[in-house]
Design an enzyme around this catalytic site. Structure first.
Site, mmCIF file in Angstrom:
data_model
loop_
_atom_site.group_PDB
_atom_site.id
_atom_site.type_symbol
_atom_site.label_atom_id
_atom_site.label_comp_id
_atom_site.label_asym_id
_atom_site.label_seq_id
_atom_site.Cartn_x
_atom_site.Cartn_y
_atom_site.Cartn_z
ATOM 1 N N CYS A 56 0.838 -1.200 0.000
ATOM 2 C CA CYS A 56 0.000 0.000 0.000
ATOM 3 C C CYS A 56 0.876 1.253 0.000
ATOM 4 O O CYS A 56 0.597 2.221 -0.721
ATOM 5 C CB CYS A 56 -0.915 0.016 1.227
ATOM 6 S SG CYS A 56 -2.095 -1.353 1.296
ATOM 7 N N ASP A 462 30.219 11.791 24.677
ATOM 8 C CA ASP A 462 30.451 13.175 25.057
ATOM 9 C C ASP A 462 30.373 13.221 26.584
ATOM 10 O O ASP A 462 29.853 12.288 27.204
ATOM 11 C CB ASP A 462 29.384 14.063 24.415
ATOM 12 C CG ASP A 462 29.493 15.501 24.884
ATOM 13 O OD1 ASP A 462 30.608 16.046 24.873
ATOM 14 O OD2 ASP A 462 28.462 16.076 25.282
ATOM 15 N N ASP A 647 27.721 18.542 18.983
ATOM 16 C CA ASP A 647 27.893 17.112 18.700
ATOM 17 C C ASP A 647 27.183 16.687 17.421
ATOM 18 O O ASP A 647 27.328 15.547 16.981
ATOM 19 C CB ASP A 647 27.341 16.262 19.868
ATOM 20 C CG ASP A 647 28.136 16.466 21.143
ATOM 21 O OD1 ASP A 647 29.370 16.536 21.056
ATOM 22 O OD2 ASP A 647 27.515 16.552 22.213
#
Length: 754
Positions: A56, A462, A647
Site C-alpha cells: 500500500c 560526550d 555534537d
C-alpha cells in the site's frame, strides 16, 4: 477523470462509474493545515485510511511521485500519515486527494481529533469482526466434531448433510461480515491492477467457502466451512494485534505533545483574558504566561523580561534570560516574571510537535531486513497464484483427479503459502523491541537503528549532559569560607535559579543570617541591603569583575559592601549509573572513548572516575567529526552518544547515534536513538536489545522460510487439506510472533543486564 473548475480540481470525481465526493468530512478551509516551504511549495499532512501493508505504501508513493507538481511524498506505516510537498502553481490539494481516491485510499488533512476518531472506529470494526468470526468458528467447529465422529460411527448421509447445511448457515454470513476487512482491500487492489497480501487470503477464503457450499449442495461427504471461518478468525486476530501494536507506537509519540497541553490565557482586543486550549490559539494572538507556568505555544516576547527554562527543548541546563524580541518555545517554563507573547507557531508547527514526529522518521531509512521482506512479499502473490493454478491443472490433466478435489488441493496451497509469517518476521520483532525500549525510556527514530546498533564495535561518549546529568554541585574551594556560604545561601533561598538553588542546598544546616528585601535582577543576580551596605550575588559580568582564566564550570560571585568577593564554582554530577553502565559495556567487548570540549582537568577527572583510558579534552566539533571518520575508515562501526549542537556533526557521521531527550539535537533530528531520564542504562539497553533483535529476526526468517519449504511440497502433493493448511498457516504466524515476544519476556525479567 475529475472535472476542472476555475483551474482547480472539482471535489467530485468519477471512479469506476461512481461519483465520489472526496471532500466529505474535510474542512472547507484547508489553510490551517498547510505549511509553506517556500514561495510556491506547500507541505501538508494527511491521515490515509486503508493502508494495510508495505505494498500500500509503495502504491501511494509511486502514484503521487508520477503526478505533476508533487515534489515529494512519504507514508508512515505506523501512524498512517502521508506527508506531501507540492508546487501550488502546478497542482492543488484536491488533485492529491483525487490520486488517492483513484488508488482506493481516502485521505483527510491530519488532525489529532481525526486520528483518534479513526483509531477508535477501526478498533471497533476489527473487534466486531473478530467477535463474529470467533463465535461462528466455535459453533461450526462443534458441528465439525460431530461430523468427524460420524465417520467412525453410523451417522447417515442425511444427518451429515444437515450438519453441513447448519455449518453453512452459520459460517457464510459470518465470513461475509468479518471478511470485509480483507475483501475490501483485495477488491480495491485488483481494481487498480495490482495485488497485495489480502488478495491470496481473500481468494483462499472465498474458494474454500464456495467449494464447501458446492460440496454441501452435492451431498458430498466433506465440506470445509470450519477451515474457512477458523482461518478468518486467526487472520483477524493477527490484524487486530498488528493494529494495536502500531497504535501503541503512535500513542507514545502523540503523548509527547501533552507537554504543552495546558490552558492558554489569550489577551482579547478589549484587554480581557480568555482561557482556551492550545489548539484554539491562532497565529498572531497575544497570550499571557504567568511566572511558574509552562509555555504552550511557540512565540516571540512582546512585553516582559524573565528567566526561561528551555531544557526540555534545547537541552540547556541553565535558564536563559529572555526579553522583548526573543523567541520562546512550547514546553519551556517561565521561571521569573510574567511575559506577554505574540504567537508564532501552534499545534503541528511547534518545535515540540516536531518531537512527536520522530516516530515517523523510522519509515525514512528502512532496515535491510524490512526491505528484503517487502521484496519477497511483493513477489509472493503472483508466485502463489501461479503455483495454485499449476497444482489444479496438474492434478486434473496429468493425474485425472476430480476437479473438486483438485480445487481443494489448490485452496490448500493458497492458504498454506500465505506470506503472513514472512511479513511478520521483521515487523513483529521491531514492534516488540521498540515497545520495550520505549518502556525503558528509549525512542527509536529510524527503522535501521536496531540493525546498525547490533554491529557496533566502538562507543564514543560526550561528557557534559551525556555522562553527566546537569545537576549542579558546589565545589569546595579556598575562594570561599563558611561565612561566605551562609550569607550567600540566605539570599539564594529567594531565587528559583538553578545555581541559587544548588548554593542554598549546599549550605545545608549552616546557620544563615536573616536577610530582607532581596531583589532579583533578571539575568544578573540578587541584591539586598545588609550590615554595612549593599550585597550582591550574581554573575562576574554583572559585578564587573575581570576575567582571570581560572574559573571552573558555572559560577556565582558574592560581593560585600566593602568590595571583597567570594567565588562559588559548581560541577556537574555524573549520571547515577554511569560507572556501572560503562563497566558493563567494556565487559561486553565494546571499546569506549570519551571526547569532550571541556577543559583537560575536568575531562581527566571524569575519565578516571569511569575507568575510561582513551579520552581527549578541548575537542571542537571538527575534531570530533574527524575522529569518527578516521575510525570508520579503519572499518569500525562507531556509536556516538552526545547531546549538544556541537555534537551534531559527529552524531551524523557515526554508524548510529544516540542522544538524551534533553538534547538540542532532538529538534535537529541528528540522532537515530533518543533516551530519556537521568540514567545511562537506556544506552546499554538499546545495545542489548539490538543484538537480541538481530538474532530473533534471523530466527524468524529461518522459521518462515523453513515452514514454506517444508509445507508447500506437501500441499502441492495433496497431503494437506484446507483445514490443516489453515492451522499450519496460522501456527506459523503464531510461532513467529511468540518467538519475537521472547525479547519482551527477557527484558521484563531483567536478563538484559547479564
Amino acid at each position: 477523470m475529475s472535472e476542472m473548475i476555475g483551474g482547480a480540481c472539482c471535489p467530485v470525481v468519477t471512479i469506476d462509474g461512481q461519483d465520489i465526493d472526496i471532500t466529505s468530512q474535510i474542512p472547507s478551509d484547508l489553510t490551517p493545515f498547510e505549511e509553506r516551504v517556500d514561495e510556491t511549495v506547500i507541505r501538508m499532512r494527511f491521515l490515509v485510511d486503508g493502508i494495510h501493508c508495505g505494498a500500500c505504501i509503495q502504491t501511494i508513493e509511486t502514484a503521487l511521485k508520477q503526478h505533476e507538481g508533487i515534489r515529494s511524498s512519504r507514508v508512515n506505516f505506523s501512524t498512517n500519515r502521508l506527508v506531501v510537498e507540492w508546487d501550488e502553481t502546478q497542482t492543488d490539494v484536491y488533485a492529491i486527494l483525487t490520486v488517492l481516491a483513484k488508488k482506493g485510499y481516502r485521505g483527510v488533512p491530519y488532525s489529532a481529533a481525526m486520528l483518534e476518531k479513526g483509531k477508535d472506529d477501526r478498533d471497533k470494526a476489527l473487534l466486531k469482526a473478530m467477535a463474529v468470526a470467533g463465535f461462528a468458528a466455535s459453533n461450526v467447529m462443534l458441528l465439525s466434531v460431530s461430523i468427524w465422529s460420524g465417520h467412525f460411527s453410523d451417522m447417515g448421509p442425511h444427518t451429515r448433510s444437515l450438519m453441513h447445511w447448519l455449518s453453512a448457515l452459520i459460517a457464510i454470513p459470518a465470513i461475509i461480515y468479518s471478511g470485509r476487512v480483507f475483501f475490501d482491500s483485495a477488491i480495491s487492489a485488483l481494481k487498480q491492477g495490482r495485488t497485495n497480501m489480502d488478495v491470496p487470503i481473500s481468494l483462499a477464503v472465498v474458494l474454500a467457502t464456495g467449494m464447501s457450499l458446492s460440496e454441501t449442495m452435492r451431498g458430498a461427504d466433506h465440506a470445509y466451512f470450519d477451515s474457512a471461518i477458523t482461518l478468518m478468525f486467526f487472520l483477524l486476530v493477527g490484524r487486530y494485534l498488528d493494529h494495536r501494536a502500531r497504535g501503541k507506537a503512535r500513542a507514545v509519540a502523540e503523548h509527547m505533545l501533552s507537554l504543552n497541553a495546558t490552558a492558554v490565557s489569550v489577551i482579547q482586543a478589549d484587554g480581557g483574558i480568555k482561557v482556551v486550549t492550545p489548539d484554539q490559539v491562532q497565529e498572531g494572538d497575544r497570550v499571557l504566561v504567568a511566572a511558574g507556568e509552562r509555555i504552550s505555544v511557540d512565540g516571540r516576547i512582546v512585553s516582559g523580561t524573565s528567566d526561561v527554562d528551555s531544557s526540555v527543548i534545547t537541552g540547556e541546563s541553565l535558564p536563559e534570560s529572555m526579553t522583548i524580541g526573543d523567541r520562546v518555545f512550547a514546553g519551556s517554563m517561565n521561571l521569573g516574571q510574567p511575559l506577554t507573547l505574540e504567537v508564532v507557531q501552534v499545534g503541528e508547527s511547534t518545535l515540540l510537535a516536531e518531537i512527536c514526529r520522530l516516530m515517523e522518521h523510522a519509515e525514512q531509512r528502512r532496515a535491510d531486513y524490512v526491505t528484503l521482506a517487502d521484496r519477497i512479499a511483493k513477489a509472493y502473490a503472483p508466485v502463489v497464484h501461479t503455483l495454485a493454478a499449476l497444482t489444479f491443472f496438474g492434478w486434473t490433466l496429468f493425474f485425472n483427479m476430480d476437479w473438486q478435489q483438485a480445487l481443494l488441493t489448490s485452496v490448500a496451497v493458497l492458504i498454506i503459502t500465505c506470506p503472513c509469517a514472512l511479513g511478520l518476521a521483521v515487523p513483529v520483532v521491531q514492534v516488540v523491541a521498540a515497545g520495550r525500549l520505549l518502556k525503558n525510556g528509549v525512542l527509536l527514530k529510524t527503522g535501521s537503528a536496531l540493525e546498525r546498533l547490533a554491529k557496533i564495535d566502538l562507543i564514543v561518549f560526550d561528557k557534559t549532559g551525556t555522562l553527566t546529568e546537569g545537576n549542579l554541585e558546589l565545589l569546595k574551594q579556598d575562594s570561599w569560607n563558611d561565612k561566605d556560604l551562609a550569607i550567600a545561601a540566605a539570599a539564594a533561598g529567594f531565587s528559583r535559579h538553578p545555581l541559587a538553588k544548588a548554593l542554598h542546598k549546599a549550605a545545608g544546616s549552616i546557620v544563615k543570617p536573616v536577610v530582607e528585601d532581596v531583589r532579583e535582577e533578571t539575568g544578573c543576580g540578587l541584591i539586598w541591603e545588609g550590615e554595612g551596605g549593599t550585597y550582591r550575588l550574581g554573575s562576574r559580568k554583572w559585578l564587573e569583575l575581570e576575567e582571570d582564566g581560572n574559573s571552573v564550570g558555572p559560577e556565582l560571585w558574592l560581593q560585600y559592601p566593602s568590595g571583597r568577593t567570594a567565588c562559588f564554582n559548581f560541577s556537574d554530577q555524573l549520571r547515577e549509573d554511569a560507572k556501572e553502565v560503562v563497566g558493563k559495556l567494556k565487559k561486553q567487548g565494546y571499546e569506549i572513548v570519551l571526547l569532550s570540549g571541556d577543559r583537560e582537568s575536568n575531562v581527566s577527572l571524569v575519565a578516571q572516575q569511569l575507568g575510561i583510558k582513551d579520552w581527549k579534552a578541548s575537542c571542537n566539533p571538527t575534531e570530533k567529526l574527524r575522529f569518527l571518520e578516521e575510525k570508520r575508515a579503519e572499518g569500525l562501526n562507531v556509536a556516538m552518544v552526545g547531546d549538544g549542537l556541537n555534537d551534531a556533526p559527529a552524531l551524523t557521521a557515526a554508524t548510529v547515534s544516540l542522544s538524551p531527550s534533553t538534547a538540542a539535537d532532538i529538534s535537529q533530528n541528528a540522532a537515530d536513538v533518543v533516551f530519556q531520564g537521568r540514567l545511562l542504562k537506556p544506552v546499554f539497553e538499546a545495545l542489548y536489545v539490538s543484538k537480541k533483535s538481530d538474532i530473533l529476526v534471523k530466527q524468524n526468517f529461518a522459521l518462515a522460510l523453513g515452514y514454506n519449504i517444508f509445507t508447500i511440497p506437501l500441499a502441492v502433493m495433496g497431503f494437506v487439506t484446507p483445514l490443516i493448511a489453515s492451522v499450519a498457516m496460522s501456527s506459523s504466524s503464531i510461532v513467529v510472533i511468540v518467538n519475537a515476544l521472547r525479547l519482551g519476556w527477557t527484558i521484563s525479567k531483567g536478563k538484559s543486564e547479564t
